[in-house]
Design a protein around this motif. Structure first.
Motif, PDB file in Angstrom:
ATOM      1  N   GLU A 117       0.808  -1.154   0.153  1.00 27.75           N
ATOM      2  CA  GLU A 117       0.103   0.081  -0.057  1.00 27.75           C
ATOM      3  C   GLU A 117       0.987   1.242   0.091  1.00 27.75           C
ATOM      4  O   GLU A 117       0.542   2.303  -0.775  1.00 27.75           O
ATOM      5  CB  GLU A 117      -0.912   0.052   1.364  1.00 27.75           C
ATOM      6  CG  GLU A 117      -2.195  -0.905   0.952  1.00 27.75           C
ATOM      7  CD  GLU A 117      -2.958  -0.790   2.159  1.00 27.75           C
ATOM      8  OE1 GLU A 117      -2.946   0.106   2.818  1.00 27.75           O
ATOM      9  OE2 GLU A 117      -3.707  -1.836   2.260  1.00 27.75           O
ATOM     10  N   ALA A 118       1.927   1.012   0.755  1.00 23.25           N
ATOM     11  CA  ALA A 118       2.822   2.393   0.741  1.00 23.25           C
ATOM     12  C   ALA A 118       3.373   2.501  -0.682  1.00 23.25           C
ATOM     13  O   ALA A 118       3.559   3.829  -1.150  1.00 23.25           O
ATOM     14  CB  ALA A 118       3.748   2.131   2.023  1.00 23.25           C
ATOM     15  N   VAL A 119       3.994   1.435  -1.013  1.00 19.66           N
ATOM     16  CA  VAL A 119       4.614   1.712  -2.262  1.00 19.66           C
ATOM     17  C   VAL A 119       3.700   2.297  -3.415  1.00 19.66           C
ATOM     18  O   VAL A 119       4.054   3.064  -4.293  1.00 19.66           O
ATOM     19  CB  VAL A 119       5.187   0.030  -2.772  1.00 19.66           C
ATOM     20  CG1 VAL A 119       5.593   0.268  -4.444  1.00 19.66           C
ATOM     21  CG2 VAL A 119       6.334  -0.334  -2.049  1.00 19.66           C
ATOM     22  N   ILE A 120       2.447   1.587  -3.419  1.00 20.29           N
ATOM     23  CA  ILE A 120       1.585   2.264  -4.439  1.00 20.29           C
ATOM     24  C   ILE A 120       1.418   3.702  -4.145  1.00 20.29           C
ATOM     25  O   ILE A 120       1.386   4.569  -5.034  1.00 20.29           O
ATOM     26  CB  ILE A 120       0.051   1.586  -4.351  1.00 20.29           C
ATOM     27  CG1 ILE A 120       0.575  -0.094  -4.622  1.00 20.29           C
ATOM     28  CG2 ILE A 120      -0.914   2.013  -5.290  1.00 20.29           C
ATOM     29  CD1 ILE A 120      -0.670  -0.847  -4.584  1.00 20.29           C
ATOM     30  N   MET A 121       1.115   3.929  -3.055  1.00 28.67           N
ATOM     31  CA  MET A 121       0.795   5.514  -2.643  1.00 28.67           C
ATOM     32  C   MET A 121       2.084   6.286  -2.843  1.00 28.67           C
ATOM     33  O   MET A 121       1.915   7.499  -3.485  1.00 28.67           O
ATOM     34  CB  MET A 121       0.483   5.616  -1.073  1.00 28.67           C
ATOM     35  CG  MET A 121      -0.008   6.931  -0.742  1.00 28.67           C
ATOM     36  SD  MET A 121       1.224   7.890  -0.052  1.00 28.67           S
ATOM     37  CE  MET A 121       1.704   6.983   1.583  1.00 28.67           C
ATOM     38  N   LEU A 122       3.143   6.065  -2.405  1.00 31.34           N
ATOM     39  CA  LEU A 122       4.300   6.755  -2.722  1.00 31.34           C
ATOM     40  C   LEU A 122       4.810   6.869  -4.296  1.00 31.34           C
ATOM     41  O   LEU A 122       5.175   7.936  -4.802  1.00 31.34           O
ATOM     42  CB  LEU A 122       5.626   6.446  -2.061  1.00 31.34           C
ATOM     43  CG  LEU A 122       5.488   6.273  -0.381  1.00 31.34           C
ATOM     44  CD1 LEU A 122       6.433   5.440   0.352  1.00 31.34           C
ATOM     45  CD2 LEU A 122       5.786   7.941  -0.064  1.00 31.34           C
ATOM     46  N   THR A 123       4.525   5.796  -4.860  1.00 27.26           N
ATOM     47  CA  THR A 123       4.859   5.808  -6.425  1.00 27.26           C
ATOM     48  C   THR A 123       3.762   6.743  -7.345  1.00 27.26           C
ATOM     49  O   THR A 123       4.384   7.490  -7.742  1.00 27.26           O
ATOM     50  CB  THR A 123       4.882   4.446  -7.010  1.00 27.26           C
ATOM     51  OG1 THR A 123       5.591   3.480  -6.287  1.00 27.26           O
ATOM     52  CG2 THR A 123       5.178   4.273  -8.511  1.00 27.26           C
ATOM     53  N   LYS A 124       2.446   6.790  -6.800  1.00 25.98           N
ATOM     54  CA  LYS A 124       1.782   7.629  -7.316  1.00 25.98           C
ATOM     55  C   LYS A 124       1.825   8.906  -7.093  1.00 25.98           C
ATOM     56  O   LYS A 124       2.024   9.923  -7.786  1.00 25.98           O
ATOM     57  CB  LYS A 124       0.278   7.283  -6.913  1.00 25.98           C
ATOM     58  CG  LYS A 124      -0.337   6.040  -7.570  1.00 25.98           C
ATOM     59  CD  LYS A 124      -1.888   5.927  -7.019  1.00 25.98           C
ATOM     60  CE  LYS A 124      -2.395   4.740  -7.633  1.00 25.98           C
ATOM     61  NZ  LYS A 124      -3.539   4.476  -7.251  1.00 25.98           N
ATOM     62  N   SER A 125       2.172   9.252  -5.643  1.00 20.04           N
ATOM     63  CA  SER A 125       2.702  10.531  -5.374  1.00 20.04           C
ATOM     64  C   SER A 125       4.140  11.272  -5.909  1.00 20.04           C
ATOM     65  O   SER A 125       3.974  12.330  -6.143  1.00 20.04           O
ATOM     66  CB  SER A 125       2.749  10.582  -3.732  1.00 20.04           C
ATOM     67  OG  SER A 125       4.106  11.546  -3.420  1.00 20.04           O
ATOM     68  N   LEU A 126       4.908  10.377  -6.275  1.00 21.07           N
ATOM     69  CA  LEU A 126       6.030  10.813  -6.866  1.00 21.07           C
ATOM     70  C   LEU A 126       5.619  11.012  -8.278  1.00 21.07           C
ATOM     71  O   LEU A 126       6.109  11.998  -8.944  1.00 21.07           O
ATOM     72  CB  LEU A 126       7.336   9.606  -7.007  1.00 21.07           C
ATOM     73  CG  LEU A 126       7.972   9.585  -5.640  1.00 21.07           C
ATOM     74  CD1 LEU A 126       8.977   8.379  -5.442  1.00 21.07           C
ATOM     75  CD2 LEU A 126       9.169  10.980  -5.738  1.00 21.07           C
ATOM     76  N   VAL A 127       4.842  10.195  -9.023  1.00 22.50           N
ATOM     77  CA  VAL A 127       4.534  10.433 -10.532  1.00 22.50           C
ATOM     78  C   VAL A 127       3.830  11.932 -10.555  1.00 22.50           C
ATOM     79  O   VAL A 127       4.031  12.637 -11.359  1.00 22.50           O
ATOM     80  CB  VAL A 127       3.402   9.298 -10.871  1.00 22.50           C
ATOM     81  CG1 VAL A 127       2.704   9.765 -12.163  1.00 22.50           C
ATOM     82  CG2 VAL A 127       4.196   8.081 -11.182  1.00 22.50           C
TER      83      VAL A 127
END
Ligand code: B1M
Length: 210
Positions: free
Chosen positions: A17-27
């Motif tokens: 969940e954190a990976v998805i959230m952080l990847t989206k936020s970086l994008v």
């Protein structure tokens, strides 16, 4: 902690969940897709590798990290720009027999697709005869093989021998890659090239189809 460091930490923690959230936020913040891969997702796996080697982490934990990394790759993949240059070239890619590692292979596949290749990913633990069948079916210009274990490196030789025995060796270029490989090994087994990483693979493949 920077966002990239947080992403690396989330991969290391196996926290999907954190990976998805952080990847989206970086994008959303404008980070380039390859920066997210190189400075975040893969850095997380770099933390895992020595801990696995030293016995501080075990297979189930490493698989959770691999799965979390995969969730990040899924978000980044569609964002890599597609170049048209190689769009008619087909690349068959697999991890050789006895070997279950697929993170590096998946990264190579992702970059090749972003370079316009039609990639047929035949998976992991792929027997030599399955590579031969895939060449007959898909008629690729290039075949790629991945091995991460010293014990499975020789399956690359078996695969090249099977391709030669099937009379297909002159129909395809063969590239090999994976952490334990080195250029002299690739030459010795009769491959056309050794790729140190996914970027090198994409570049070598593009040159081969010019
Ligand atoms: Co495995 N494992 N593992 N493992 N594992 C290694 C490879 C190991 C070096 C760890 C260690 O002990 N130091 C060691 C191999 C030792 C050796 O042979 N010398 C090892 C071992 C021993 C094992 C088991 C035998 C453990 C056990 O059961 N006791 C077992 C074997 C299972 C099997 O395959 N039959 C095993 C299992 C696993 C997990 C399932 C837990 C998991 C794999 C999960 C998955 O892939 N879905 C795992 C992992 C994650 C690793 C490490 C930690 C990380 C590998 C990785 O994904 N790296 C690894 C340690 C390490 O490599 N330092 C280790 C990140 C990836 C992006 O890098 O794959 O090198 P890499 O890919 C790069 C380049 O090499 C290149 O491009 C990629 C990106 O730039 N590239 C290619 C790769 N393939 C290419 C193909 C190409 C071109 C370029 O084609 C043209």
């Amino acid at each position: 902690m920077s966002n990239f460091e947080e992403l690396a930490e989330a991969v290391y923690q196996g926290d999907d969940e954190a990976v998805i959230m952080l990847t989206k936020s970086l994008v959303e913040s404008g980070a380039k897709p390859m920066e997210i891969v190189s400075n975040g997702l893969l850095v997380g796996m770099d933390i895992v590798a020595p801990k696995f080697k030293s016995g501080e982490m075990f297979i189930p934990e490493v698989m959770m990290c691999a799965r979390a990394l995969g969730e990040g790759l899924k978000i980044v993949k569609p964002l890599l720009s597609t170049e048209d240059s190689a769009s008619v070239s087909t690349f068959v890619m697999g991890t050789v027999k006895g070997d279950l590692h697929d993170i590096g292979k998946n990264l190579v596949v992702m970059l090749l697709e972003s370079g316009g290749f039609n990639v047929i990913d035949i998976g992991i633990d792929v027997a030599p005869e399955t590579f031969v069948e895939a060449i007959k079916e898909h008629k690729p210009q290039i075949v790629g093989m991945c091995a991460l274990l010293t014990t499975t490196m020789m399956a690359m030789q078996d695969t090249i021998d099977a391709i030669t025995e099937a009379g297909l060796r002159d129909k395809v270029k063969i590239l090999v890659g994976g952490a334990p490989l080195y250029p002299e090994f690739a030459e010795k087994i009769g491959a056309d090239g050794y790729c140190v990483d996914a970027v090198a693979c994409k570049e070598m493949a593009a040159q081969m189809v010019v």
